[in-house]
Design a protein around this motif. Structure first.
Motif, PDB file in Angstrom:
ATOM      1  N   MET A   1      43.773  94.338  25.388  1.00 38.55           N
ATOM      2  CA  MET A   1      43.629  95.254  26.484  1.00 38.55           C
ATOM      3  C   MET A   1      43.181  96.608  25.938  1.00 38.55           C
ATOM      4  O   MET A   1      43.395  96.907  24.774  1.00 38.55           O
ATOM      5  CB  MET A   1      44.944  95.404  27.223  1.00 38.55           C
ATOM      6  CG  MET A   1      45.358  94.171  27.981  1.00 38.55           C
ATOM      7  SD  MET A   1      46.792  94.450  28.986  1.00 38.55           S
ATOM      8  CE  MET A   1      48.056  93.877  27.878  1.00 38.55           C
ATOM      9  N   SER A   2      42.587  97.404  26.814  1.00 37.76           N
ATOM     10  CA  SER A   2      42.098  98.693  26.338  1.00 37.76           C
ATOM     11  C   SER A   2      42.083  99.730  27.447  1.00 37.76           C
ATOM     12  O   SER A   2      42.234  99.414  28.615  1.00 37.76           O
ATOM     13  CB  SER A   2      40.681  98.528  25.783  1.00 37.76           C
ATOM     14  OG  SER A   2      39.812  98.163  26.823  1.00 37.76           O
ATOM     15  N   ASP A   3      41.899 100.985  27.007  1.00 33.89           N
ATOM     16  CA  ASP A   3      41.685 102.057  27.963  1.00 33.89           C
ATOM     17  C   ASP A   3      40.352 101.801  28.652  1.00 33.89           C
ATOM     18  O   ASP A   3      39.519 101.048  28.167  1.00 33.89           O
ATOM     19  CB  ASP A   3      41.594 103.405  27.245  1.00 33.89           C
ATOM     20  CG  ASP A   3      42.891 103.799  26.570  1.00 33.89           C
ATOM     21  OD1 ASP A   3      43.951 103.280  26.951  1.00 33.89           O
ATOM     22  OD2 ASP A   3      42.839 104.640  25.659  1.00 33.89           O
ATOM     23  N   VAL A   4      40.148 102.469  29.764  1.00 33.95           N
ATOM     24  CA  VAL A   4      38.887 102.358  30.480  1.00 33.95           C
ATOM     25  C   VAL A   4      38.171 103.687  30.373  1.00 33.95           C
ATOM     26  O   VAL A   4      38.760 104.738  30.606  1.00 33.95           O
ATOM     27  CB  VAL A   4      39.137 102.017  31.964  1.00 33.95           C
ATOM     28  CG1 VAL A   4      37.854 102.075  32.750  1.00 33.95           C
ATOM     29  CG2 VAL A   4      39.765 100.651  32.085  1.00 33.95           C
ATOM     30  N   ALA A   5      36.907 103.653  29.997  1.00 37.72           N
ATOM     31  CA  ALA A   5      36.089 104.868  29.951  1.00 37.72           C
ATOM     32  C   ALA A   5      34.649 104.486  30.209  1.00 37.72           C
ATOM     33  O   ALA A   5      34.163 103.483  29.688  1.00 37.72           O
ATOM     34  CB  ALA A   5      36.212 105.565  28.605  1.00 37.72           C
ATOM     35  N   VAL A   6      33.991 105.269  31.026  1.00 42.58           N
ATOM     36  CA  VAL A   6      32.569 105.072  31.274  1.00 42.58           C
ATOM     37  C   VAL A   6      31.921 106.445  31.270  1.00 42.58           C
ATOM     38  O   VAL A   6      32.487 107.408  31.770  1.00 42.58           O
ATOM     39  CB  VAL A   6      32.302 104.326  32.601  1.00 42.58           C
ATOM     40  CG1 VAL A   6      32.769 105.117  33.781  1.00 42.58           C
ATOM     41  CG2 VAL A   6      30.829 103.984  32.748  1.00 42.58           C
ATOM     42  N   THR A   7      30.764 106.535  30.637  1.00 40.64           N
ATOM     43  CA  THR A   7      30.029 107.789  30.604  1.00 40.64           C
ATOM     44  C   THR A   7      28.685 107.561  31.268  1.00 40.64           C
ATOM     45  O   THR A   7      27.953 106.648  30.893  1.00 40.64           O
ATOM     46  CB  THR A   7      29.820 108.270  29.151  1.00 40.64           C
ATOM     47  OG1 THR A   7      31.098 108.379  28.522  1.00 40.64           O
ATOM     48  CG2 THR A   7      29.111 109.602  29.113  1.00 40.64           C
ATOM     49  N   THR A   8      28.385 108.378  32.263  1.00 50.66           N
ATOM     50  CA  THR A   8      27.087 108.327  32.922  1.00 50.66           C
ATOM     51  C   THR A   8      26.309 109.553  32.478  1.00 50.66           C
ATOM     52  O   THR A   8      26.840 110.658  32.464  1.00 50.66           O
ATOM     53  CB  THR A   8      27.242 108.330  34.454  1.00 50.66           C
ATOM     54  OG1 THR A   8      28.035 109.450  34.833  1.00 50.66           O
ATOM     55  CG2 THR A   8      27.900 107.070  34.949  1.00 50.66           C
ATOM     56  N   THR A   9      25.074 109.347  32.047  1.00 46.25           N
ATOM     57  CA  THR A   9      24.281 110.470  31.561  1.00 46.25           C
ATOM     58  C   THR A   9      22.896 110.451  32.179  1.00 46.25           C
ATOM     59  O   THR A   9      22.432 109.431  32.686  1.00 46.25           O
ATOM     60  CB  THR A   9      24.123 110.431  30.027  1.00 46.25           C
ATOM     61  OG1 THR A   9      23.444 109.229  29.650  1.00 46.25           O
ATOM     62  CG2 THR A   9      25.459 110.518  29.327  1.00 46.25           C
TER      63      THR A   9
END
Length: 160
Positions: A1-9
């Motif tokens: 399992m992991s943290d959730v992160a998304v980067t929109t650029t």
């Protein structure tokens, strides 16, 4: 399992070679607010089957965060993340949350909806704000010298 992160650029290096102005950053702040509001509105109604009565609830709801990147023209954007840890193990778990077993990650779904539904309009608004700022007259700014021998430089926008 992991943290959730998304980067929109969005890459604006062909248009500008500078940090974003306050008016331009306002567009990203609005996107961040809208995205976090949308995600948290969808991040409700969880069943807590098997969780003891005293165990905390809605931990992941409070952990949705946003961070704006506005200093480099080739990576202007916003990062949305959730680093909630499980109450019993201390492990990240948001990426594994499903509404129904086998339905897939709910975080991926809501973030995908933000990227498909809200981000394109934010890019249009940001592009419009950048174009408006390019032609806005501003006072010249005195730049710092890099060494004592270098002459003082005054920078001002080019007005055609």
């Amino acid at each position: 399992m992991s943290d959730v992160a998304v980067t929109t650029t969005v890459d604006l290096s062909g248009t500008i070679q500078r940090r974003l102005s306050d008016a331009e950053r306002k567009v990203l702040r609005r996107f961040q607010t809208d995205a976090l509001s949308y995600i948290t509105s969808k991040w409700r109604g969880w069943r807590y089957a098997g969780r003891p009565v005293g165990a905390p609830r809605n931990v992941s709801l409070a952990k949705w965060k946003g961070k704006i990147q506005s200093t480099e023209a080739n990576v202007i954007g916003c990062e949305i993340s959730n680093a909630a840890k499980a109450w019993d193990t201390g492990q990240p778990y948001v990426g594994a949350i499903e509404r129904r077993r086998g339905a897939g990650s709910e975080a991926e779904k809501v973030i995908g909806e933000v990227i498909d539904g809200i981000w394109p309009q934010a890019v249009e608004d940001l592009t419009r704000a950048v174009m408006a700022e390019l032609w806005r007259p501003v006072k010249p700014q005195r730049l710092r010298r890099t060494n004592a021998a270098a002459p003082t430089v005054t920078a001002a926008p080019i007005i055609l």
